[in-house]
Write a protein that holds these residues in place. Structure first.
Motif, short mmCIF file in Angstrom:
data_model
loop_
_atom_site.label_atom_id
_atom_site.label_comp_id
_atom_site.label_asym_id
_atom_site.label_seq_id
_atom_site.Cartn_x
_atom_site.Cartn_y
_atom_site.Cartn_z
N VAL A 23 43.46 51.69 37.45
CA VAL A 23 42.15 52.25 37.79
C VAL A 23 42.25 53.18 39.00
CG1 VAL A 23 39.91 51.61 38.78
CG2 VAL A 23 40.76 50.43 36.77
N ARG A 24 43.07 52.81 39.97
CA ARG A 24 43.24 53.63 41.17
C ARG A 24 44.16 54.83 40.95
NH1 ARG A 24 40.68 52.84 45.68
NH2 ARG A 24 39.64 50.85 45.82
N GLN A 31 42.33 47.09 49.19
CA GLN A 31 41.63 47.73 48.08
C GLN A 31 42.17 47.24 46.74
OE1 GLN A 31 42.41 51.85 48.92
NE2 GLN A 31 40.57 52.10 50.18
N GLN A 71 41.05 43.62 46.08
CA GLN A 71 39.63 43.58 45.75
C GLN A 71 39.37 44.06 44.32
OE1 GLN A 71 37.83 45.87 48.89
NE2 GLN A 71 37.75 44.13 50.30
N ASP A 72 40.06 45.13 43.91
CA ASP A 72 39.90 45.61 42.53
C ASP A 72 40.44 44.60 41.52
OD1 ASP A 72 38.71 47.88 43.46
OD2 ASP A 72 40.46 49.17 43.20
N LYS A 85 38.04 41.85 41.01
CA LYS A 85 36.94 42.25 40.13
C LYS A 85 37.32 42.01 38.67
CE LYS A 85 35.14 45.83 43.18
NZ LYS A 85 34.98 47.30 43.36
N ALA A 89 44.17 47.02 38.10
CA ALA A 89 43.67 47.60 39.35
C ALA A 89 44.51 48.81 39.75
CB ALA A 89 43.67 46.55 40.45
N ASP A 124 45.72 41.53 36.04
CA ASP A 124 44.62 42.02 36.87
C ASP A 124 45.12 43.06 37.87
OD1 ASP A 124 42.84 40.24 35.62
OD2 ASP A 124 43.33 38.66 37.05
#
Length: 119
Positions: A51-52, A23, A26-27, A30, A48, A44
């Motif tokens: 964001v999580r 996960q 993948q984030d 993005k 991520a 990055d």
């Protein structure tokens, strides 16, 4: 032994870690694509994590890609550090912010510590 099957616990933990890492990557990918970049950066990954709602990494990224070496006998990867010659650093003292006199032998001094006004 607490009556817990260690192998079953390892399988469960490995599956959970794999899911969370998948996960996260993948984030982070993005963010990389949104930034129109081809290389995934530590920024990055930090975004991520943010964001999580997970705890962010501390430290800094390298300006260039790091090469990891594999240790033959174990499944360990590590960065090989370069050796630093202290004599060379001391000779180039004007390029480095060092005191004029570097003590060559260990020295000791007395220092009083006061905590909460009490020594």
């Amino acid at each position: 032994e607490l009556g817990v099957d260690a192998e079953a616990v390892q399988v469960q933990v490995a599956a959970e870690v794999e899911l969370k890492l998948r996960q996260l990557v993948q984030d982070a990918a993005k963010f990389m694509r949104r930034g129109r970049r081809q290389r995934l950066s530590t920024r990055d990954v930090d975004l991520a994590l943010k964001v999580r709602g997970w705890q962010a990494m501390h430290g800094f990224g390298a300006g260039e890609a790091q090469n990891y070496r594999f240790l033959q006998d174990q499944t360990v990867y590590f960065l090989e550090d370069e050796d630093v010659d202290l004599r060379k650093i001391l000779e180039e003292r004007e390029n480095v912010l060092l005191p004029k006199k570097v003590p060559l032998k260990p020295t000791f001094g007395i220092h009083w510590l006061a905590v909460g006004g009490v020594q």
